[in-house]
Each structure stands twice: as C-alpha cells, then as structure tokens.
Scaffold this active site. Structure first.
Site, PDB file in Angstrom:
ATOM      1  N   HIS A 117     -17.266 -25.713  -8.073  1.00  0.00           N
ATOM      2  CA  HIS A 117     -17.254 -27.152  -8.373  1.00  0.00           C
ATOM      3  C   HIS A 117     -17.062 -27.372  -9.866  1.00  0.00           C
ATOM      4  O   HIS A 117     -17.308 -26.493 -10.695  1.00  0.00           O
ATOM      5  CB  HIS A 117     -18.552 -27.810  -7.900  1.00  0.00           C
ATOM      6  CG  HIS A 117     -19.781 -27.238  -8.559  1.00  0.00           C
ATOM      7  ND1 HIS A 117     -20.131 -27.524  -9.854  1.00  0.00           N
ATOM      8  CD2 HIS A 117     -20.721 -26.393  -8.093  1.00  0.00           C
ATOM      9  CE1 HIS A 117     -21.240 -26.885 -10.166  1.00  0.00           C
ATOM     10  NE2 HIS A 117     -21.616 -26.178  -9.118  1.00  0.00           N
ATOM     11  N   ASP A 146     -20.888 -21.070  -8.175  1.00  0.00           N
ATOM     12  CA  ASP A 146     -20.844 -19.816  -8.926  1.00  0.00           C
ATOM     13  C   ASP A 146     -21.384 -18.661  -8.085  1.00  0.00           C
ATOM     14  O   ASP A 146     -20.869 -17.545  -8.142  1.00  0.00           O
ATOM     15  CB  ASP A 146     -21.615 -19.940 -10.247  1.00  0.00           C
ATOM     16  CG  ASP A 146     -23.023 -20.496 -10.093  1.00  0.00           C
ATOM     17  OD1 ASP A 146     -23.451 -20.768  -8.956  1.00  0.00           O
ATOM     18  OD2 ASP A 146     -23.705 -20.653 -11.127  1.00  0.00           O
TER      19      ASP A 146
END
Length: 467
Positions: free
Chosen positions: A84, A366
C-alpha cells in the site's frame, strides 16, 4: 507479525528536517535502486538516505525495466504485488499532539496527479457489488481532514496512480497485454481487508485502466497478509517466527545506544521507557520525516533527528542480520509458498493457452512482500518502501511457442538473475531469459530442499517436528 516490519508516511510542507542535497528536485542518489551498489551507495550507512528511499515521495520521473525483452518474445501475463502507499501512522507517541495531516484528496494540492480528480469522481460511482465481503464496507478513497490511524494519504494515492499509469504505458499501450474489450476473467484482483490496501489497489487499477467498467471489476478479500488463502495453518512457520522475534529482541537488548535513546525520548514525553517502546515511536517519526513536519517537543525538550537516526540505524542493522540468519529464511519460505504456488499455477495455465488472469494484482503489505523477496533468494533487496511493486512477467518465445520464460522486477529493476533459481542459468546458459521451468521447479521442489528435513510438499514441511 514481525515487530521490525514498521511502516511510515508522507505530506508536502516546508523542510524542517535535514534531507539529502537535491539537483533539479531529484535527490543526488537514485531513489529507484533496490540492490545495494558499492559504486553509488553512500560510503557509510546513512539512515537519512535510507529513510528517504523508504518514503518514496512522488515527483521523480521513473524509468522502469518492466516490459523489456528480446523482440521475438511476447508478453502473455503479468502478476503484480504491491505494498500500500503512504499512510498515517498506526501508533501515536503518548502525550504528543497527533500530526495534522489532511487525508482528503485535493486535485490542486501537492503531490498531485493529472488523474486524481477523475479518480475521485470514478470512485464515487463504485458499486458495492464489485467487492467480496467484507470489502464492500470500506471507503473507496480517503476523506478525513485529519487522517485516521493507518489511513491512506493523498501521497499514497498518487504513488499508485503513477504505478498504474507506468504499467499502462508498458503493458497495454506497448505490449497489448489486454484487448480493448477485455473481459472480467482476464483480471484477478485481491486485497486484504484494510482500507489502505483496497484504496491502493483501486488507485493502481485506475491508473492502469482509466474509467474502467465497474461491472467487470471484482476485488477478492484475502484475510491473511501472507495471502495464503486456505493454506495458512503452518506450525513450523510459526516456530520460525517465534525464534526470529527472539533474535530481534536480543539484538535490541544488546544495543545500549538504542536503549539510551529510548530513555531520553521517554523523559522528554514524560512516560516510562517501556511505554514509549511499546508505542513504536519510529512509526510516527517516519510519518513526520516523510511529510517534512517537525518532531514533537514538550517542556522537557524535543525529540531530535539524532534520536531518529539511532532508531533508524538499528532498523537497518536488524534488517541486515535478519537476512543473514536462516531463521527468517525458514519463515519466508513457508510464508511465501502458498502465494508463489498460486502465481506459478496461473502462469502454467496461461502457458497452456488459457486467457484468464492475464493481469493479476495483489494489494498487500510490507509483511507480504518481504517474505517473498527473501524466499526468492533476494537477500540484497531493500525492505519494501511505500507503494513498492514486485512484478512477475510471463513471456512466450514467438519462434518456439511452447517455450515460456519469466522476468521478475522490483520497483522497476530487473532482479531475475539475482534470484536463487536463475543465478546459475544466467551464468551457464546463452538464453537471454529465465525459463518458466526454473520457477516451477523452485516452487514445487527446491523451496522444500532449502528448508531441509526431507519434506517434499508444503503440508509435510509445515508439520515437520524436531525443529
């Protein structure tokens, strides 16, 4: 979730903190580099330089290597994993004022994008039927004047509009990956149940397919950040994770400079050191850093750039040690296997002539991308920045249509021949591309060999005893 996997975020303002020298608005070091290069990296580890790379502030024109292949190869599918975009922190430093960052999308405010206003208008028409439950309950774009915790910022939207437009120019305009009358089954879209991942996916998709037909778009919900679908139960993976977290804890415990820094910061905000550490202050500090906002001050003093550098330096050292230790590799191999297995299965179907899932998008975190990078053997790759993208391309040899090859790119850099399964091919074979069979063999067999213990499949590897 591994505690060192922190996230950060961005907003334009007057620079109140030191940044790298720039020329014509571009940092003196390439923001695009993802594998350390002794010829161009700073001579010593620079936490400010690394933090700037992480922010990924829009505005630098990017030249990518996606879509590059010998002329007799045809692109037949692309599988895109994204982190994102820029977001508001997930944690707040106790007894300090929350950063005043506006999460509304304003077309004439920096960072801007030519399609930002059209994106907002198109999102306002989006029907709930385009999303698998519970995604239909999430907002399609940010709209709070004071960002909520973890909310995607305008910077994050612009980052992925840029990603989408870049991929459009290469995959659609140049390679005609999708026909002009593309069908719903030719797209496969998945996201976790966070507004920041759904909105990032929508921003990239809009940049890729402007004014797309909502009736042909369907985002599937992925409950796990590992995108493991029905294969998430893996006891051995959890054991690797516990040992990895123990390694992190011991590294922090042995860093006296880090502990003194936490003590100083805790005194400034007048809370116990343990409470400050639990509040994960780097998350908020990175937000302020990326948005050029001053660090907080109290009557007891100010949190400074020196504090930030110490914590960021420890993060970098932790990442380096993490990549060197086999504990994380074990976690990564087991964590990444389900999604890599799905990806290679889609590639095989395409290679067999099926026209489904020609473009696949996973909007993730992540903690999704980092295990995949490690599992592929990319120990030199930087930790996923905001709006990072990892792309798997499938190519067909026009001269030998039954032969297919792959390319893997990370933030526009071709890293195919850095992977553990294509390094030897690059050294020994005259062929310019990595054969699809190399990736298939790696996913179906070599990942389990790397884990040791004699396992031959994912279930056996996950339930092996005696670790």
């Amino acid at each position: 979730m591994i505690t060192c996997f922190l996230t950060y975020f961005a907003f334009p303002a007057v620079h109140l903190i030191p940044v790298l020298a720039t020329k014509n608005g571009v940092t003196s070091k390439s923001r695009k580099r993802i594998m350390p290069d002794p010829a161009t990296e700073p001579p010593v580890m620079d936490p400010v330089y690394e933090a700037l790379l992480y922010c990924n502030i829009p505005g630098v024109a990017e030249r990518s290597m996606e879509g590059h292949a010998p002329h007799h190869f045809k692109l037949v599918s692309a599988h895109v994993f994204i982190r994102h975009g820029d977001r508001y922190p997930l944690y707040a430093i106790p007894k300090t004022k929350r950063p005043e960052i506006d999460c509304t999308l304003v077309a004439n405010r920096k960072p801007y994008h030519s399609k930002l206003e059209a994106f907002v208008n198109h999102m306002s028409k989006g029907p709930g039927a385009a999303f698998e439950s519970p995604l239909h309950s999430l907002p399609l774009y940010s709209s709070h004047q004071l960002c909520e915790m973890g909310e995607l910022t305008q910077t994050g939207v612009v980052q992925h509009l840029q990603n989408g437009q870049l991929l459009r120019d290469i995959y659609l305009k140049k390679h005609k990956l999708l026909p002009s009358d593309w069908a719903a089954e030719q797209l496969h879209l998945e996201t976790t149940g966070k507004s920041r991942t759904l909105q990032s996916g929508l921003a990239l998709l809009y940049g890729f397919l402007p004014d797309f037909d909502w009736k042909k778009v369907y985002f599937r919900h992925q409950p796990s950040a590992l995108f493991c679908s029905g294969n998430c139960y893996c006891p051995l993976r959890n054991q690797y994770l516990e040992k990895e977290q123990r390694r992190q804890y011991l590294l922090r415990l042995n860093n006296r400079q880090l502990e003194r820094t936490y003590e100083e910061m805790a005194r400034i905000v007048d809370i116990p050191t343990k409470q400050l550490r639990a509040a994960n202050p780097i998350d908020s500090l990175l937000c302020l850093f990326c948005h050029n906002v001053s660090f907080p001050c109290t009557k007891n003093g100010c949190i400074t750039m020196d504090h930030f550098k110490v914590i960021k330096t420890h993060q970098i050292e932790d990442e380096r040690e993490r990549q060197e230790k086999k504990l994380y590799l074990g976690y990564a191999l087991l964590g990444a296997h389900p999604i890599l297995n799905q990806t290679v299965s889609r590639m095989q179907h395409t290679a067999e002539g099926k026209k489904e899932a020609l473009f696949t998008l996973y909007s993730a975190h992540d903690v999704t991308l980092a295990p995949i990078l490690s599992a592929l053997g990319l120990t030199g790759a930087r930790f996923p920045r905001f709006a990072a993208r990892l792309v798997f391309e499938l190519w067909q040899d026009r001269e030998k249509p039954r032969e297919h090859s792959i390319r893997i790119l990370y933030d526009g850099v071709d890293i195919t021949f850095y992977t553990s399964f294509c390094q030897d091919h690059h050294r020994r074979s005259p062929k310019p591309m990595c054969p699809l069979e190399n990736l298939v063999r790696f996913i179906k067999k070599d990942m389990f060999v790397a884990l040791g213990g004699g396992s031959t499949n994912y279930y056996e590897a996950c339930h092996r005893e005696g670790f």
